[in-house]
Design a protein around this motif. Structure first.
Motif, PDB file in Angstrom:
ATOM      1  N   ASP A  39      -6.167  12.158  -1.031  1.00 54.13           N
ATOM      2  CA  ASP A  39      -6.147  10.836  -1.670  1.00 54.13           C
ATOM      3  C   ASP A  39      -6.473   9.688  -0.701  1.00 54.13           C
ATOM      4  OD1 ASP A  39      -3.822  10.948  -0.166  1.00 54.13           O
ATOM      5  OD2 ASP A  39      -2.574   9.966  -1.664  1.00 54.13           O
ATOM      6  N   HIS A  68       0.865  -1.189   0.000  1.00 46.90           N
ATOM      7  CA  HIS A  68       0.000   0.000   0.000  1.00 46.90           C
ATOM      8  C   HIS A  68       0.895   1.229   0.000  1.00 46.90           C
ATOM      9  CE1 HIS A  68       0.971  -0.577   4.220  1.00 46.90           C
ATOM     10  NE2 HIS A  68       0.459   0.598   4.541  1.00 46.90           N
ATOM     11  N   ASN A  69       0.291   2.406   0.006  1.00 44.78           N
ATOM     12  CA  ASN A  69       1.076   3.607  -0.275  1.00 44.78           C
ATOM     13  C   ASN A  69       1.562   4.386   0.937  1.00 44.78           C
ATOM     14  OD1 ASN A  69      -1.177   4.973   0.672  1.00 44.78           O
ATOM     15  ND2 ASN A  69      -1.577   6.108  -1.220  1.00 44.78           N
ATOM     16  N   HIS A  70       1.399   3.889   2.160  1.00 42.20           N
ATOM     17  CA  HIS A  70       1.926   4.608   3.313  1.00 42.20           C
ATOM     18  C   HIS A  70       3.448   4.703   3.223  1.00 42.20           C
ATOM     19  CE1 HIS A  70      -1.918   3.697   5.852  1.00 42.20           C
ATOM     20  NE2 HIS A  70      -2.049   4.764   5.074  1.00 42.20           N
ATOM     21  N   TYR A  71       3.997   5.772   3.780  1.00 46.99           N
ATOM     22  CA  TYR A  71       5.400   6.082   3.573  1.00 46.99           C
ATOM     23  C   TYR A  71       6.348   5.035   4.154  1.00 46.99           C
ATOM     24  CZ  TYR A  71       4.208  10.679   1.736  1.00 46.99           C
ATOM     25  OH  TYR A  71       3.729  11.695   0.956  1.00 46.99           O
ATOM     26  N   TRP A  94      -4.913  -1.732  -1.060  1.00 49.64           N
ATOM     27  CA  TRP A  94      -3.921  -2.269  -0.141  1.00 49.64           C
ATOM     28  C   TRP A  94      -4.123  -3.776  -0.061  1.00 49.64           C
ATOM     29  CZ3 TRP A  94      -7.852   1.088   0.944  1.00 49.64           C
ATOM     30  CH2 TRP A  94      -8.982   0.521   1.553  1.00 49.64           C
ATOM     31  N   HIS A 111       8.523   3.910  -0.457  1.00 49.88           N
ATOM     32  CA  HIS A 111       9.542   4.959  -0.335  1.00 49.88           C
ATOM     33  C   HIS A 111      10.300   5.017  -1.652  1.00 49.88           C
ATOM     34  CE1 HIS A 111      13.440   6.649   1.330  1.00 49.88           C
ATOM     35  NE2 HIS A 111      12.545   7.494   1.790  1.00 49.88           N
ATOM     36  N   SER A 149      -5.333   3.547   2.816  1.00 50.40           N
ATOM     37  CA  SER A 149      -4.221   4.173   2.089  1.00 50.40           C
ATOM     38  C   SER A 149      -4.369   5.690   2.105  1.00 50.40           C
ATOM     39  CB  SER A 149      -4.162   3.667   0.642  1.00 50.40           C
ATOM     40  OG  SER A 149      -5.287   4.104  -0.091  1.00 50.40           O
ATOM     41  N   ARG A 150      -3.211   6.348   2.085  1.00 46.17           N
ATOM     42  CA  ARG A 150      -3.177   7.816   2.009  1.00 46.17           C
ATOM     43  C   ARG A 150      -1.724   8.274   1.954  1.00 46.17           C
ATOM     44  NH1 ARG A 150      -5.605  12.121   6.495  1.00 46.17           N
ATOM     45  NH2 ARG A 150      -5.082  14.023   5.349  1.00 46.17           N
ATOM     46  N   ARG A 151      -1.449   9.267   1.086  1.00 51.89           N
ATOM     47  CA  ARG A 151      -0.136   9.908   1.074  1.00 51.89           C
ATOM     48  C   ARG A 151      -0.240  11.421   1.205  1.00 51.89           C
ATOM     49  NH1 ARG A 151       4.268   6.731  -0.279  1.00 51.89           N
ATOM     50  NH2 ARG A 151       5.571   8.412  -1.086  1.00 51.89           N
ATOM     51  N   GLY A 152      -1.373  11.978   0.841  1.00 51.70           N
ATOM     52  CA  GLY A 152      -1.559  13.420   0.911  1.00 51.70           C
ATOM     53  C   GLY A 152      -2.885  13.764   1.565  1.00 51.70           C
TER      54      GLY A 152
END
Length: 281
Positions: free
Chosen positions: A150, A81-84, A156, A88, A144-147
């Motif tokens: 979104d 998934h897109n979590h930091y 995920w 990376h 999921s979330r990066r910003g």
């Protein structure tokens, strides 16, 4: 004040030359957090590769067990998934080789904007084959979330790696990031799992974190639901993402294992940089 003095041990002599030349044995090497190098049928797979020195304002708790330059050429990268702490991009660019990125639905536009176009989206239960390896994307209970805008714009999940043809090679299930949910029983009913890589950290406070992260006790229940042969814990010891500590996570895991009277040989506690291989299983 939480005691953060304990750090996950690091392997004294990582098997770098062996990993760079291995083309036949199954190996599982824990690099740290949710990052593993998995070698199967001559294919080099890496999960959620993150070599970041800090996550947010918090410094990394322990160094990675291997550096990117010590890896063999990578064939497949999977992203849960897109979590930091799981995606990376600076780490992705350090990987040797020209890998295929297998990513959840909704993530391709982000990869394309970063110039990583050799990526293929997958939906839950979808299966792909690569070099005689079957990769199945499986459900998880997460988000999921990066910003700012979104939230849950991409999916995920976890991944199952198995030989694509009849073979005695074991299968490996990488759960990604997940709270405890009934999906583990469903996955265990559909697949034979030899090695389950399951998260045990970032669960406190439990009233807030339980929908997205398992407690160590829940991870043991997930292992039972999956009917897996071996349990390799992950997602602890690298980053401070919640109020629990690596020592607490391990102590609770071991206490639950003893309470259930599960066989000691089924629980495999890897050091950072340690390799489990056909030679030592």
């Amino acid at each position: 004040m939480k005691d953060l003095s304990f750090t996950v041990p690091r392997a004294d002599n990582p098997r770098i030359e062996y990993l760079q030349n291995n083309r036949s044995h199954l190996t599982i090497t824990w690099i740290g957090h949710s990052t593993f190098l998995i070698q199967m049928n001559g294919c080099n797979i890496i999960t959620d590769p993150v070599w970041a020195g800090r996550m947010g304002i918090e410094k990394r708790l322990a160094p990675p067990g291997l550096e990117p330059k010590q890896l063999p050429p990578i064939d497949i990268v999977v992203i849960s998934h897109n979590h930091y702490d799981h995606l990376h991009f600076r780490s992705l660019r350090q990987l040797p080789g020209n890998p295929l990125y297998l990513i959840p639905e909704g993530l391709y536009p982000l990869f394309a904007r970063r110039g990583l176009r050799q990526a293929e989206e997958m939906s839950w239960w979808q299966q792909k084959e690569y070099n005689n390896i079957s990769v199945t994307f499986l459900p998880a209970q997460h988000w999921s979330r990066r910003g700012i805008w979104d939230i849950n714009a991409s999916h995920w999940g976890g991944f199952l790696f198995a030989p694509a043809s009849s073979s005695s090679s074991p299968s490996v299930y990488f759960a990604g990031d997940s709270g405890y949910f009934s999906g583990f029983r469903e996955i265990g009913g559909k697949f034979q799992i030899d090695y389950a890589l399951l998260p045990i950290g970032a669960y406190e406070p439990e009233w807030f974190m339980s929908m997205q992260h398992m407690t160590p006790e829940e991870a043991v229940q997930a292992f039972a639901d999956l009917k897996a042969r071996h349990f390799i814990p992950m997602h602890y010891g690298s980053f401070r993402l919640a109020d629990d500590t690596p020592r607490e996570a391990l102590d609770r895991l071991l206490a639950e294992w003893e309470k259930r009277k599960l066989p000691n040989e089924q629980l495999i506690l890897l050091k950072h940089g340690e390799t489990l291989s056909k030679e030592n299983v």
